[in-house]
Scaffold this motif. Structure first.
Motif, PDB file in Angstrom:
ATOM      1  N   ARG A 155     -19.207  28.438  -9.443  1.00 42.77           N
ATOM      2  CA  ARG A 155     -20.339  29.374  -9.471  1.00 42.77           C
ATOM      3  C   ARG A 155     -20.993  29.390 -10.856  1.00 42.77           C
ATOM      4  O   ARG A 155     -22.211  29.474 -10.974  1.00 42.77           O
ATOM      5  CB  ARG A 155     -19.884  30.776  -9.057  1.00 42.77           C
ATOM      6  N   ARG A 156     -20.186  29.297 -11.888  1.00 40.18           N
ATOM      7  CA  ARG A 156     -20.748  29.196 -13.251  1.00 40.18           C
ATOM      8  C   ARG A 156     -21.506  27.885 -13.421  1.00 40.18           C
ATOM      9  O   ARG A 156     -22.567  27.841 -14.062  1.00 40.18           O
ATOM     10  CB  ARG A 156     -19.631  29.302 -14.299  1.00 40.18           C
ATOM     11  N   ALA A 159     -24.887  28.102 -11.766  1.00 35.12           N
ATOM     12  CA  ALA A 159     -25.811  28.883 -12.599  1.00 35.12           C
ATOM     13  C   ALA A 159     -26.310  28.049 -13.772  1.00 35.12           C
ATOM     14  O   ALA A 159     -27.486  28.131 -14.161  1.00 35.12           O
ATOM     15  CB  ALA A 159     -25.109  30.146 -13.099  1.00 35.12           C
ATOM     16  N   LYS A 162     -28.971  25.551 -12.496  1.00 40.16           N
ATOM     17  CA  LYS A 162     -30.249  26.206 -12.200  1.00 40.16           C
ATOM     18  C   LYS A 162     -30.926  26.726 -13.466  1.00 40.16           C
ATOM     19  O   LYS A 162     -32.135  26.553 -13.653  1.00 40.16           O
ATOM     20  CB  LYS A 162     -30.027  27.374 -11.227  1.00 40.16           C
ATOM     21  N   GLY A 163     -30.145  27.380 -14.331  1.00 31.14           N
ATOM     22  CA  GLY A 163     -30.721  28.014 -15.504  1.00 31.14           C
ATOM     23  C   GLY A 163     -30.972  27.084 -16.667  1.00 31.14           C
ATOM     24  O   GLY A 163     -32.084  27.015 -17.195  1.00 31.14           O
TER      25      GLY A 163
END
Length: 404
Positions: A155-156, A159, A162-163
């Motif tokens: 999940r990290r 992120a 995407k970020g």
């Protein structure tokens, strides 16, 4: 017969006359030896108690080492006995000497990439190598193990993609697919237990985001066909694009590898690069004047019709891939200016030729026939693809409700 592990002194001296301290693994009356790297004189070995005599200057340190090695070996044997029905002494030794649980993600990924390269899947090799590097750069740990790649870690990572990397939802999914592939390989090889698998229900679920496939209309195609004022390069790129469209969105890598010898009996016979399928399609009348524009460049019967592959090293798969990528990039650049001149506000690319065929086909052609034209191996792929362009039923339903 049950397996046994014990510390012993092997009676094979080295050049200095010293004997190796080893872990002996026995199963079915067959023994294998795991060397500790320590050697002593024969007089310092206690044969009865299987330990180094106190008279040795480093007896405490050596005996502690042997106890630790023996405990580690017994634990490994216990794990193997629990998880597997049958293991040879050689396999037990291998697991004790180099536990599979310590095999890193990078090692498994390296083997996977080597297989892709050996199989000449260069395009896949390039894209998956980039995705693997995304994960390794994020983890900043060359020794990252599969147990560490858990749900929270992923999940990290998502992120981060995407970020920080600014990747699209589809690109993030493609990264996860590679990780999932490698995780399954690691499970199959016994590197990690399935209970640690971070994908599936209530965990990381891989789902492709819905994407909008936009194709040109019949009127927009006619505009491109009749468009004047094109440069020599734009004219050539239009020819390539229309060739693709007229053959149900033939992939650009296949278009630029069509030879004059592939056309006979008024049909095009070719083998797809993507899945090596051999196909035969009727040569549309609209294509004939296009290819005749290149007839003066033909020197041999097996010449390529279009010029992009004529200087490629056909014995080098990497060069063919590079030439295809370069040609696609060039085509898409010129298609931008063609779209501007045609006053088409949709993004015109080589791939949109396939979408355009689907858009105009709509629900006019049976899905089984579209499967053949698209060269899909599975009809489900065709159904999912064509669903983007079939709107008649929903349009009619909407009209029946609001037209009162």
């Amino acid at each position: 017969m049950a397996s046994s592990i014990k510390v012993t002194l092997r009676k094979k001296a080295n050049k200095q006359g010293l004997y190796p301290l080893v872990i002996r693994i026995t199963k079915d009356r067959k023994s294998s030896y795991l060397y500790t790297g320590q050697y002593i004189d024969l007089k310092y070995w206690d044969e009865v108690n299987n330990k180094v005599r106190k008279s040795h200057p480093n007896s405490v340190r050596l005996n502690n080492l042997l106890i630790a090695k023996l405990a580690e070996a017994n634990q490994t044997l216990l794990d193997l006995t629990t998880e597997h029905k049958d293991y040879s002494t050689r396999k037990i030794k291998q697991e004790i000497a180099s536990p599979l649980s310590k095999v890193s993600f990078k090692q498994v990924a390296g083997e996977y990439l080597a297989e892709l390269h050996a199989g000449k899947k260069f395009n896949r090799h390039i894209t998956d190598n980039a995705r693997i590097n995304h994960l390794l750069n994020f983890a900043d740990n060359a020794d990252l193990t599969f147990i560490e790649i858990d749900e929270a870690f992923l999940r990290r990572f998502m992120a981060y993609l995407k970020g920080f990397k600014k990747l699209s939802e589809r690109s993030v999914v493609n990264n996860l697919i590679v990780i999932r592939t490698l995780y399954n390989r690691a499970i199959k090889q016994g590197i990690v237990e399935r209970k640690h698998y971070p994908f599936g229900k209530d965990k990381i679920r891989i789902k492709f985001p819905e994407t909008e496939k936009i194709g040109l209309t019949r009127e927009e195609i006619i505009t491109i066909e009749t468009l004047g004022g094109l440069s020599k390069q734009e004219h050539h790129v239009r020819n390539v694009w229309l060739f693709s469209f007229y053959l149900a969105g033939m992939r650009v890598g296949d278009v630029i590898q069509v030879r004059w010898s592939d056309i006979y009996d008024n049909r095009l016979h070719y083998r797809m690069n993507k899945n090596a399928k051999l196909l035969s399609l009727k040569l549309p009348e609209k294509i004939k004047p296009i290819i005749e524009q290149y007839r003066h460049e033909q020197k041999r019967q097996d010449d390529f019709i279009f010029p992009e592959m004529k200087k490629a090293n056909l014995k080098n798969e990497r060069d063919i891939l590079a030439k295809t990528k370069t040609a696609t990039k060039k085509f898409n650049q010129y298609l931008i200016s063609i779209a501007e001149k045609a006053k088409i506000d949709k993004k015109l690319t080589m791939h949109i030729a396939r979408h355009s065929f689907g858009n105009i086909a709509g629900d006019k052609i049976p899905i089984q026939m579209l499967q053949k034209l698209y060269r899909h191996s599975n009809i489900t792929t065709t159904i999912n693809y064509q669903a983007n362009f079939m709107h008649k039923d929903t349009d009619d339903a909407l009209d029946k409700v609001i037209n009162f």
